[in-house]
Write an enzyme that holds these catalytic residues in place. Sequence first.
Site, PDB file in Angstrom:
ATOM      1  N   LYS A   1      17.915  64.120  51.865  1.00 42.70           N
ATOM      2  CA  LYS A   1      18.308  65.518  51.595  1.00 42.70           C
ATOM      3  C   LYS A   1      19.681  65.593  50.929  1.00 42.70           C
ATOM      4  O   LYS A   1      19.849  66.239  49.907  1.00 42.70           O
ATOM      5  CB  LYS A   1      18.396  66.324  52.904  1.00 42.70           C
ATOM      6  CG  LYS A   1      17.130  66.412  53.694  1.00 42.70           C
ATOM      7  CD  LYS A   1      17.295  67.339  54.901  1.00 42.70           C
ATOM      8  CE  LYS A   1      18.244  66.852  55.970  1.00 42.70           C
ATOM      9  NZ  LYS A   1      17.800  65.683  56.725  1.00 42.70           N
TER      10      LYS A   1
ATOM     11  N   ARG B   1      18.092  73.258  62.554  1.00 40.07           N
ATOM     12  CA  ARG B   1      17.554  72.046  63.169  1.00 40.07           C
ATOM     13  C   ARG B   1      16.562  72.368  64.277  1.00 40.07           C
ATOM     14  O   ARG B   1      15.946  71.470  64.829  1.00 40.07           O
ATOM     15  CB  ARG B   1      18.671  71.252  63.846  1.00 40.07           C
ATOM     16  CG  ARG B   1      19.532  70.381  62.978  1.00 40.07           C
ATOM     17  CD  ARG B   1      18.919  69.030  62.745  1.00 40.07           C
ATOM     18  NE  ARG B   1      19.762  67.893  62.949  1.00 40.07           N
ATOM     19  CZ  ARG B   1      20.699  67.457  62.115  1.00 40.07           C
ATOM     20  NH1 ARG B   1      20.997  68.106  61.033  1.00 40.07           N
ATOM     21  NH2 ARG B   1      21.350  66.353  62.379  1.00 40.07           N
TER      22      ARG B   1
ATOM     23  N   ARG C   1      22.651  52.766  55.512  1.00 41.12           N
ATOM     24  CA  ARG C   1      23.457  53.835  54.919  1.00 41.12           C
ATOM     25  C   ARG C   1      24.958  53.624  55.163  1.00 41.12           C
ATOM     26  O   ARG C   1      25.371  53.258  56.244  1.00 41.12           O
ATOM     27  CB  ARG C   1      23.023  55.166  55.537  1.00 41.12           C
ATOM     28  CG  ARG C   1      23.815  56.342  55.027  1.00 41.12           C
ATOM     29  CD  ARG C   1      23.043  57.601  55.187  1.00 41.12           C
ATOM     30  NE  ARG C   1      23.079  58.117  56.553  1.00 41.12           N
ATOM     31  CZ  ARG C   1      22.568  59.296  56.887  1.00 41.12           C
ATOM     32  NH1 ARG C   1      21.966  60.048  55.978  1.00 41.12           N
ATOM     33  NH2 ARG C   1      22.619  59.717  58.132  1.00 41.12           N
TER      34      ARG C   1
ATOM     35  N   ARG D   1      28.213  55.376  60.039  1.00 43.77           N
ATOM     36  CA  ARG D   1      28.350  56.381  61.089  1.00 43.77           C
ATOM     37  C   ARG D   1      27.870  55.810  62.429  1.00 43.77           C
ATOM     38  O   ARG D   1      26.885  55.083  62.468  1.00 43.77           O
ATOM     39  CB  ARG D   1      27.515  57.603  60.714  1.00 43.77           C
ATOM     40  CG  ARG D   1      28.115  58.372  59.563  1.00 43.77           C
ATOM     41  CD  ARG D   1      27.142  59.336  58.937  1.00 43.77           C
ATOM     42  NE  ARG D   1      26.290  60.034  59.908  1.00 43.77           N
ATOM     43  CZ  ARG D   1      25.434  60.982  59.579  1.00 43.77           C
ATOM     44  NH1 ARG D   1      25.312  61.356  58.301  1.00 43.77           N
ATOM     45  NH2 ARG D   1      24.688  61.574  60.482  1.00 43.77           N
TER      46      ARG D   1
ATOM     47  N   ARG E   1      17.797  60.551  67.477  1.00 45.31           N
ATOM     48  CA  ARG E   1      17.811  61.597  66.453  1.00 45.31           C
ATOM     49  C   ARG E   1      16.413  61.819  65.878  1.00 45.31           C
ATOM     50  O   ARG E   1      16.020  62.957  65.607  1.00 45.31           O
ATOM     51  CB  ARG E   1      18.801  61.230  65.346  1.00 45.31           C
ATOM     52  CG  ARG E   1      20.245  61.325  65.830  1.00 45.31           C
ATOM     53  CD  ARG E   1      21.183  60.568  64.927  1.00 45.31           C
ATOM     54  NE  ARG E   1      21.348  61.203  63.639  1.00 45.31           N
ATOM     55  CZ  ARG E   1      21.551  60.543  62.501  1.00 45.31           C
ATOM     56  NH1 ARG E   1      21.573  59.233  62.482  1.00 45.31           N
ATOM     57  NH2 ARG E   1      21.720  61.195  61.393  1.00 45.31           N
TER      58      ARG E   1
HETATM   59  P1  AMP Z   1      23.620  64.909  60.167  1.00 47.17           P
HETATM   60  O1  AMP Z   1      24.739  64.410  59.321  1.00 47.17           O
HETATM   61  O2  AMP Z   1      22.955  66.124  59.582  1.00 47.17           O
HETATM   62  O3  AMP Z   1      22.635  63.854  60.565  1.00 47.17           O
HETATM   63  O4  AMP Z   1      24.309  65.437  61.510  1.00 47.17           O
HETATM   64  C1  AMP Z   1      25.032  64.565  62.382  1.00 47.17           C
HETATM   65  C2  AMP Z   1      25.142  65.171  63.764  1.00 47.17           C
HETATM   66  O5  AMP Z   1      25.833  66.433  63.691  1.00 47.17           O
HETATM   67  C3  AMP Z   1      23.821  65.509  64.434  1.00 47.17           C
HETATM   68  O6  AMP Z   1      23.225  64.376  65.066  1.00 47.17           O
HETATM   69  C4  AMP Z   1      24.260  66.570  65.441  1.00 47.17           C
HETATM   70  O7  AMP Z   1      24.935  65.993  66.550  1.00 47.17           O
HETATM   71  C5  AMP Z   1      25.272  67.353  64.627  1.00 47.17           C
HETATM   72  N1  AMP Z   1      24.605  68.435  63.854  1.00 47.17           N
HETATM   73  C6  AMP Z   1      24.482  68.547  62.506  1.00 47.17           C
HETATM   74  N2  AMP Z   1      23.800  69.653  62.165  1.00 47.17           N
HETATM   75  C7  AMP Z   1      23.473  70.259  63.328  1.00 47.17           C
HETATM   76  C8  AMP Z   1      22.758  71.435  63.659  1.00 47.17           C
HETATM   77  N3  AMP Z   1      22.196  72.215  62.718  1.00 47.17           N
HETATM   78  N4  AMP Z   1      22.622  71.757  64.984  1.00 47.17           N
HETATM   79  C9  AMP Z   1      23.169  71.002  65.937  1.00 47.17           C
HETATM   80  N5  AMP Z   1      23.829  69.856  65.701  1.00 47.17           N
HETATM   81  C10 AMP Z   1      23.993  69.484  64.421  1.00 47.17           C
END
Ligand code: AMP
Length: 210
Positions: free
Chosen positions: A15, A90, A124, A157, A168
């Site tokens: 994405k 999410r 990544r 990360r 996740r």
């Molecule tokens: P991402 O980079 O999108 O994979 O997000 C990394 C982490 O940020 C996730 O595993 C959550 O802990 C938090 N996070 C990101 N977006 C959301 C969301 N829309 N709702 C809740 N937690 C989020």
Amino acid sequence: MARNMVFLGPQGSGKGTVIGKIKDRFGVPHISTGDMFREALKHGTEFGKKAQEYMNRGELVPDDVTCGMVQERIARDDCVNGFMLDGFPRNLRQAEALSGITRIDTAVLIDVPEEVSLERLSGRRQCRECSTIFHLKFVPPKREGICDKCGGELYQRDDDKPEAIKERLAIYRSETMPIADYYEKAGVLVTVDGSGTPDDVVALVLGRLG
Ligand code: AMP
């Protein structure tokens, strides 16, 4: 007319990479809630520290915190032509909250099988400075550990490590997948196959966005 778009797909579906390549054509910002949380953490804010506890476990940050952050972000001037949301919504509660704040014109689901997600996430690497994403095998940086764009340090990360990845992906299956139905019923869902190269997926997405 403004074009408000959300991008759905499991972690590692590409994405962020796809949005990075197409956002300028639409003149809209890329809004990644994950990047916003990481940025807050980098600046050592209380907000960032609170989010970190959840992020390190691979869990979702509570909805009230996340929805408030997004509401404030999409109200800014750079969203007059719309936005591309990445990583939000999410779960169904977030999708409903978003519909209460603004209209969503298109939801793009970038679909990949779980083994593709796993391979992409484990390789990544992300720039600490500008958040650009690389991959050790598929999109390697020219110099190891260094961002091609800004010279920043590349890092893995914590939540791209195996235990957090599993957590996740499980959350994605149980909480995020139902959102695709929500947008399908609203008549705004487009689904593309995300298993090709970044350029392949960009072409598919552009074809569907018109
Ligand atoms: P991402 O980079 O999108 O994979 O997000 C990394 C982490 O940020 C996730 O595993 C959550 O802990 C938090 N996070 C990101 N977006 C959301 C969301 N829309 N709702 C809740 N937690 C989020």
